[in-house]
Write an enzyme that holds these catalytic residues in place. Structure first.
Site, PDB file in Angstrom:
ATOM      1  N   HIS A   1       0.829  -1.206   0.000  1.00 19.15           N
ATOM      2  CA  HIS A   1       0.000   0.000   0.000  1.00 19.15           C
ATOM      3  C   HIS A   1       0.864   1.257   0.000  1.00 19.15           C
ATOM      4  O   HIS A   1       0.552   2.244  -0.687  1.00 19.15           O
ATOM      5  CB  HIS A   1      -0.920  -0.029   1.221  1.00 19.15           C
ATOM      6  CG  HIS A   1      -1.781   1.172   1.361  1.00 19.15           C
ATOM      7  ND1 HIS A   1      -1.597   2.109   2.346  1.00 19.15           N
ATOM      8  CD2 HIS A   1      -2.836   1.610   0.618  1.00 19.15           C
ATOM      9  CE1 HIS A   1      -2.487   3.069   2.218  1.00 19.15           C
ATOM     10  NE2 HIS A   1      -3.258   2.795   1.192  1.00 19.15           N
TER      11      HIS A   1
ATOM     12  N   GLU B   1       2.092   1.842  -3.465  1.00 21.89           N
ATOM     13  CA  GLU B   1       1.023   2.429  -4.285  1.00 21.89           C
ATOM     14  C   GLU B   1       0.994   3.950  -4.127  1.00 21.89           C
ATOM     15  O   GLU B   1       0.855   4.691  -5.104  1.00 21.89           O
ATOM     16  CB  GLU B   1      -0.317   1.826  -3.864  1.00 21.89           C
ATOM     17  CG  GLU B   1      -1.532   2.474  -4.497  1.00 21.89           C
ATOM     18  CD  GLU B   1      -2.713   2.550  -3.554  1.00 21.89           C
ATOM     19  OE1 GLU B   1      -3.342   3.632  -3.476  1.00 21.89           O
ATOM     20  OE2 GLU B   1      -3.009   1.537  -2.896  1.00 21.89           O
ATOM     21  N   HIS B   2       1.143   4.424  -2.893  1.00 25.63           N
ATOM     22  CA  HIS B   2       1.154   5.865  -2.643  1.00 25.63           C
ATOM     23  C   HIS B   2       2.411   6.521  -3.220  1.00 25.63           C
ATOM     24  O   HIS B   2       2.349   7.567  -3.875  1.00 25.63           O
ATOM     25  CB  HIS B   2       1.106   6.134  -1.137  1.00 25.63           C
ATOM     26  CG  HIS B   2      -0.262   6.069  -0.549  1.00 25.63           C
ATOM     27  ND1 HIS B   2      -0.827   7.117   0.135  1.00 25.63           N
ATOM     28  CD2 HIS B   2      -1.191   5.078  -0.534  1.00 25.63           C
ATOM     29  CE1 HIS B   2      -2.039   6.785   0.553  1.00 25.63           C
ATOM     30  NE2 HIS B   2      -2.280   5.539   0.166  1.00 25.63           N
TER      31      HIS B   2
ATOM     32  N   GLU C   1      -4.482   7.537   7.831  1.00 25.60           N
ATOM     33  CA  GLU C   1      -5.430   6.593   7.230  1.00 25.60           C
ATOM     34  C   GLU C   1      -5.656   5.398   8.161  1.00 25.60           C
ATOM     35  O   GLU C   1      -6.793   4.924   8.326  1.00 25.60           O
ATOM     36  CB  GLU C   1      -4.877   6.128   5.879  1.00 25.60           C
ATOM     37  CG  GLU C   1      -5.864   5.412   5.005  1.00 25.60           C
ATOM     38  CD  GLU C   1      -5.296   5.074   3.631  1.00 25.60           C
ATOM     39  OE1 GLU C   1      -6.000   4.362   2.875  1.00 25.60           O
ATOM     40  OE2 GLU C   1      -4.164   5.487   3.309  1.00 25.60           O
TER      41      GLU C   1
END
Length: 427
Positions: free
Chosen positions: A47, A50-51, A127
């Site tokens: 993840h 991905e960022h 998040e």
């Protein structure tokens, strides 16, 4: 509309579905690497990657990536799941080449600047905090971890504050180099696209990717269990589940049908019995998640503390009834719901690009809608009754609860209600 497939020498697959009536195209790179490909020390790195892919390359700053795609009215985004990571864009047909170039740039040329990394780690910590404060997100994370304890497939996709804070730019590069390889990647496009032009672009831009598959993911094992987190919420978030079926398993499509019959809409059994007749909760739904080598079948509901003791037994009784009686009318209605979803998805280039990419990664080929419908048509009510019996009476249950938990049955009590003995109860 037609689907075409080509493969580069390094194993990267290009798949397109041309929709000549459209003026736009949806395209992206789907990678067979997600949260379950991480070891314990890498938890959350898929993840984070991905960022970070959008935070600057050797050719473009983060601002320039955003400006170039938005200058032509397009959009670009990404998503991480348990088994895949996707980087995708939607543009007008004349800007497909630009979109492919940007996708290549962020995957091949990202610099992973340490200052950008520090900022993005902070964003992801926020998040994670938001997910932990959102009970219906938190309960699904707990459910997955309880169903697959001690395994990458059971860990939350976001990672933890500790793991995410500890990653360096070099950690991200090592993970990308290990998993982002030709055989693990699909360039998929749908809409106003030309297959041959896309193959030519892919050859120039992605032809240098490694041709070996890299590390093999660990096999997943469903275990089941119980996790109850007492939090000061007005509602109890409850997920009850059982072992499901992998994508390749014979009963995968039957499990999809069964989930629709039990909790796939307002006409479903659980909605009618739990919500409409008894008023025990505002919403309830069933789901079946397939993975490459396993799956989970579950029911999610939220209810007030005064109704928790009654809710789960009512759900369990409906599951038992499914093993005894499912009508042809229910099967036909569930088929119609799934079929309409498939056909409606074909009208969206974004949906189609993602669908055919995942089919390539899972099955090695596109699967036609006609083939999917024919598989559904072959499933009888008798077969679904047998599947329900085996799923709910012969599978170790999983129960995850967030919020007030007074009166909610334990895993062993759930198993006893269904006539299944857990390992702990058998000792």
């Amino acid at each position: 509309m037609s689907v075409e497939v080509s493969k580069l020498a390094n194993g990267l697959t290009i798949v397109t579905e041309t929709m000549p009536h459209l003026e736009s195209a949806s395209l992206g790179i789907w990678v067979k690497a997600g949260a379950r490909n991480e070891d314990v020390s890498q938890h959350g790195i898929s993840h984070l990657l991905e960022h970070m892919a959008f935070k600057g390359t050797r050719k473009r700053t983060a601002a320039r990536i955003a400006e170039e795609i938005e200058n032509v009215g397009g959009e670009v985004n990404a998503a991480t799941s348990v088994e895949t990571t996707a980087f995708y864009a939607r543009v007008l047909k004349d800007d497909v080449e630009l979109a492919v170039d940007i996708l290549n740039d962020i995957l091949v040329n990202s610099v992973f600047d340490e200052r950008e990394l520090e900022r993005e780690q902070h964003v992801i910590l926020q998040e994670i905090g938001a997910a932990n404060d959102t009970p219906d997100d938190l309960v699904f994370d707990l459910f997955q971890d309880t169903a697959f304890p001690g395994q990458a497939i059971g860990r939350p996709i976001l990672g933890t504050a500790e793991t995410v804070s500890g990653f360096s730019s070099n950690d991200i590069r090592k993970y990308l180099d290990a998993h982002y390889r030709g055989p693990n990647m699909v360039l998929s496009a749908a809409g106003a696209v030309n297959h041959e032009k896309l193959v030519s672009l892919a050859t120039d831009l992605f032809g240098g990717l490694p041709s070996d598959k890299g590390p093999v993911e660990e096999k997943a094992f469903y275990r089941g269990g119980e996790t109850m987190m007492n939090r000061d919420f007005n509602e109890a978030q409850i997920v009850l589940g059982f072992e499901g079926r992998a994508y390749h398993a014979r009963d995968f499509y039957a499990s999809q049908l069964l989930s629709v019959i039990l909790g796939g809409g307002m006409s479903s059994r659980l909605f009618q019995e739990v919500r409409e007749k008894r008023g025990l909760c505002y919403s309830i739904h069933a789901f079946h998640w397939g993975f490459s080598d396993t799956g989970v079948f579950g029911i999610h509901a939220a209810t007030g503390e005064e109704d928790t003791a009654e809710l789960v037994p009512v759900i369990l009784d409906e599951l038992l009834k499914a093993g005894e009686m499912i009508s042809d009318a229910e099967v036909n209605r569930a088929r119609a719901q799934i079929r309409s979803g498939l056909l409606m998805g074909m009208e969206s280039p974004s949906s189609r690009a993602g669908q055919i990419a995942r089919q390539i990664l899972l099955f090695g080929r596109p699967v036609t809608t006609e083939e999917l419908v024919s598989r559904l048509e072959a499933i009888s009510a008798e077969r679904l009754r047998d599947l329900a019996y085996r799923t709910f009476r012969q599978s170790n249950p999983t129960i995850a609860v967030v919020g007030p938990k007074s009166g909610i049955l334990s895993q062993e009590e759930i198993a006893a209600h269904l006539g299944f003995k857990t390992a702990a109860a058998a000792e």
